[in-house]
Enzyme design. Sequence first.
Site, mmCIF file in Angstrom:
data_model
loop_
_atom_site.group_PDB
_atom_site.id
_atom_site.type_symbol
_atom_site.label_atom_id
_atom_site.label_comp_id
_atom_site.label_asym_id
_atom_site.label_seq_id
_atom_site.Cartn_x
_atom_site.Cartn_y
_atom_site.Cartn_z
ATOM 1 N N TRP A 24 31.875 51.272 48.642
ATOM 2 C CA TRP A 24 31.830 51.018 47.196
ATOM 3 C C TRP A 24 32.321 49.617 46.841
ATOM 4 O O TRP A 24 32.277 49.219 45.688
ATOM 5 C CB TRP A 24 32.658 52.060 46.451
ATOM 6 C CG TRP A 24 34.017 52.235 47.030
ATOM 7 C CD1 TRP A 24 35.134 51.524 46.729
ATOM 8 C CD2 TRP A 24 34.395 53.186 48.033
ATOM 9 N NE1 TRP A 24 36.189 51.960 47.487
ATOM 10 C CE2 TRP A 24 35.772 52.989 48.291
ATOM 11 C CE3 TRP A 24 33.711 54.181 48.742
ATOM 12 C CZ2 TRP A 24 36.466 53.747 49.238
ATOM 13 C CZ3 TRP A 24 34.418 54.938 49.676
ATOM 14 C CH2 TRP A 24 35.775 54.717 49.909
ATOM 15 N N ARG A 25 32.797 48.872 47.832
ATOM 16 C CA ARG A 25 33.298 47.529 47.528
ATOM 17 C C ARG A 25 32.197 46.480 47.488
ATOM 18 O O ARG A 25 32.454 45.327 47.142
ATOM 19 C CB ARG A 25 34.347 47.123 48.557
ATOM 20 C CG ARG A 25 35.654 47.856 48.333
ATOM 21 C CD ARG A 25 36.781 47.284 49.156
ATOM 22 N NE ARG A 25 38.023 47.959 48.811
ATOM 23 C CZ ARG A 25 39.062 48.064 49.613
ATOM 24 N NH1 ARG A 25 39.015 47.532 50.824
ATOM 25 N NH2 ARG A 25 40.145 48.692 49.222
ATOM 26 N N GLU A 37 35.804 56.478 42.481
ATOM 27 C CA GLU A 37 37.142 56.753 41.963
ATOM 28 C C GLU A 37 37.391 58.240 41.753
ATOM 29 O O GLU A 37 38.476 58.746 42.040
ATOM 30 C CB GLU A 37 37.384 55.996 40.651
ATOM 31 C CG GLU A 37 37.416 54.477 40.784
ATOM 32 C CD GLU A 37 38.524 53.980 41.709
ATOM 33 O OE1 GLU A 37 39.431 54.754 42.047
ATOM 34 O OE2 GLU A 37 38.464 52.798 42.101
ATOM 35 N N GLN A 42 43.448 61.771 44.518
ATOM 36 C CA GLN A 42 44.238 62.638 45.397
ATOM 37 C C GLN A 42 43.546 62.908 46.726
ATOM 38 O O GLN A 42 43.676 63.990 47.304
ATOM 39 C CB GLN A 42 44.541 63.969 44.694
ATOM 40 C CG GLN A 42 45.524 63.817 43.559
ATOM 41 C CD GLN A 42 46.899 63.447 44.052
ATOM 42 O OE1 GLN A 42 47.621 64.269 44.587
ATOM 43 N NE2 GLN A 42 47.273 62.174 43.889
ATOM 44 N N LEU A 80 35.901 69.316 49.568
ATOM 45 C CA LEU A 80 36.699 68.184 49.090
ATOM 46 C C LEU A 80 37.883 68.627 48.234
ATOM 47 O O LEU A 80 38.850 67.895 48.077
ATOM 48 C CB LEU A 80 35.808 67.222 48.303
ATOM 49 C CG LEU A 80 36.306 65.800 48.096
ATOM 50 C CD1 LEU A 80 36.710 65.146 49.408
ATOM 51 C CD2 LEU A 80 35.254 64.946 47.401
ATOM 52 N N TYR A 82 39.850 70.347 44.672
ATOM 53 C CA TYR A 82 39.948 70.006 43.247
ATOM 54 C C TYR A 82 38.556 69.974 42.608
ATOM 55 O O TYR A 82 38.071 68.927 42.182
ATOM 56 C CB TYR A 82 40.677 68.678 43.060
ATOM 57 C CG TYR A 82 42.159 68.763 43.295
ATOM 58 C CD1 TYR A 82 42.827 69.975 43.205
ATOM 59 C CD2 TYR A 82 42.911 67.632 43.605
ATOM 60 C CE1 TYR A 82 44.191 70.060 43.418
ATOM 61 C CE2 TYR A 82 44.277 67.705 43.824
ATOM 62 C CZ TYR A 82 44.911 68.934 43.733
ATOM 63 O OH TYR A 82 46.256 69.003 43.949
ATOM 64 N N TYR A 120 44.560 56.135 35.304
ATOM 65 C CA TYR A 120 44.243 55.417 36.536
ATOM 66 C C TYR A 120 42.756 55.059 36.614
ATOM 67 O O TYR A 120 42.383 53.905 36.839
ATOM 68 C CB TYR A 120 44.636 56.230 37.791
ATOM 69 C CG TYR A 120 43.968 55.655 39.001
ATOM 70 C CD1 TYR A 120 44.493 54.533 39.620
ATOM 71 C CD2 TYR A 120 42.740 56.164 39.450
ATOM 72 C CE1 TYR A 120 43.828 53.925 40.679
ATOM 73 C CE2 TYR A 120 42.069 55.571 40.490
ATOM 74 C CZ TYR A 120 42.620 54.459 41.108
ATOM 75 O OH TYR A 120 41.951 53.858 42.128
ATOM 76 N N ASP A 138 48.517 54.034 41.046
ATOM 77 C CA ASP A 138 48.281 55.224 41.857
ATOM 78 C C ASP A 138 49.462 55.407 42.803
ATOM 79 O O ASP A 138 50.479 54.717 42.684
ATOM 80 C CB ASP A 138 46.953 55.093 42.621
ATOM 81 C CG ASP A 138 47.080 54.134 43.790
ATOM 82 O OD1 ASP A 138 47.959 53.244 43.737
ATOM 83 O OD2 ASP A 138 46.326 54.277 44.768
ATOM 84 N N CYS A 192 52.456 48.942 53.377
ATOM 85 C CA CYS A 192 53.617 49.618 52.786
ATOM 86 C C CYS A 192 53.348 51.124 52.742
ATOM 87 O O CYS A 192 53.281 51.731 51.683
ATOM 88 C CB CYS A 192 53.890 49.058 51.399
ATOM 89 S SG CYS A 192 55.540 49.417 50.773
ATOM 90 N N CYS A 202 55.056 42.314 57.061
ATOM 91 C CA CYS A 202 54.844 42.353 55.604
ATOM 92 C C CYS A 202 55.049 40.985 54.973
ATOM 93 O O CYS A 202 56.006 40.277 55.300
ATOM 94 C CB CYS A 202 55.811 43.360 54.976
ATOM 95 S SG CYS A 202 55.711 43.397 53.166
ATOM 96 N N CYS A 208 61.788 41.691 49.825
ATOM 97 C CA CYS A 208 61.695 43.110 49.469
ATOM 98 C C CYS A 208 63.084 43.727 49.274
ATOM 99 O O CYS A 208 63.922 43.702 50.170
ATOM 100 C CB CYS A 208 60.930 43.871 50.556
ATOM 101 S SG CYS A 208 60.829 45.656 50.257
#
Length: 352
Positions: A24-25, A37, A42, A80, A82, A120, A138, A192, A202, A208
């Site tokens: 999707w990018r 999205e 989740q 999937l 939900y 979101y 998120d 992270c 990092c 940090c």
Amino acid sequence: MTVNSKFSNALIMWYLINQRDLPWRSSKNPYLIWLSEIILQQTRIAQGTSYYEKFVNEFIDIFALAKADEKHILKLWQGLGYYSRARNLHATAKIIVDKYQGQFPETYAELISLKGVGDYTASAIASIAFDQPHAVVDGNVYRVLSRVFGISTPINESKGIKEFKLLAQKLLHTEDPGTYNQALMEFGALVCTPKNPKCDSCIFNDSCYALQKRTIDKLPVKLKKLTVKKRYFNYLVVDDNGESTILKQRHQKDIWMNLFEFPLYETEQILEDETELEHFIHRDLMIEGTYSIKKYNEFPILHKLTHQTLYASFWIIKPKGRFKNPVAWEDLKQMALPVLLQNFVDKYQSLN
DNA sequence: AAAACGGGGAA
DNA sequence: TTCCCAGTTTT
């Protein structure tokens, strides 16, 4: 250079080098952004990606999706979880076609009014597809910001939700909000991470807060533990020599709404024998009275959901006469079944 | 503000 | 086991 732009610039630099190549990018098509999205709510990238491909192949645009049968959409969504996402996906597709002539709305206010689109997702679509300055928050964002800036406000209470949204918005790279948002999430997913974050490599390891204070494993703070209730499901699997069975669609506001299952008799505890089932079978399933019944699994099959643990027993019923509303076993291929049921069907059919 | 809503993978 | 995932909706 301000502290804020230093953060977002470093993040975007890191992202341009380290981002994953995800399907999707490659597009700013709001339909594709929205679809990805919803699927990824989740849901891990690794689990959601094949579903995204399936949906894009099946429904090339919002018009195709709006025209589809809900059953078809639910079947593609099977596994999937939900499932309200799939129902809302369909409802929103219809709204975009009917009310917006198939053109996605571009404002945050209109986007968040769509079913299944919350803060979101509205921010993600607005920023990624339309370059609007809305910061996403998120699970990744909570984690990165809480650690880098040392914020211990609980992320699942309204105070924390507001605080993190405000900070993310303040840090937003307004020249390219879509890239900034994706960079922040990607950083949380790849560097992270919840466990064993890669602090050695990092880009923020010199500043940090959590790393300096040795509180990486304490952040983000999340309160409350959920309660899990137990339920006992007895599925009545009618099998007419492998020809047909009986299936019901779930309509209650409960788990698996609108998915299909065998006739279900729920009990307060594990059912040992079939005597309690006989009335139910005769009243709801059989037209002519005689049949044989046999418990399929000696011990209940455990199926864990977030808020409930299911103990499922399957009872095989071989009818001697006719029964109500037969459905060909072959037709199960078209129906969306909960994973628990699909697993049973696969096993059962492999034995026959 | 809290609870409900799936399923799977990592540690 | 426990945690949590590119959260949203309902109660």
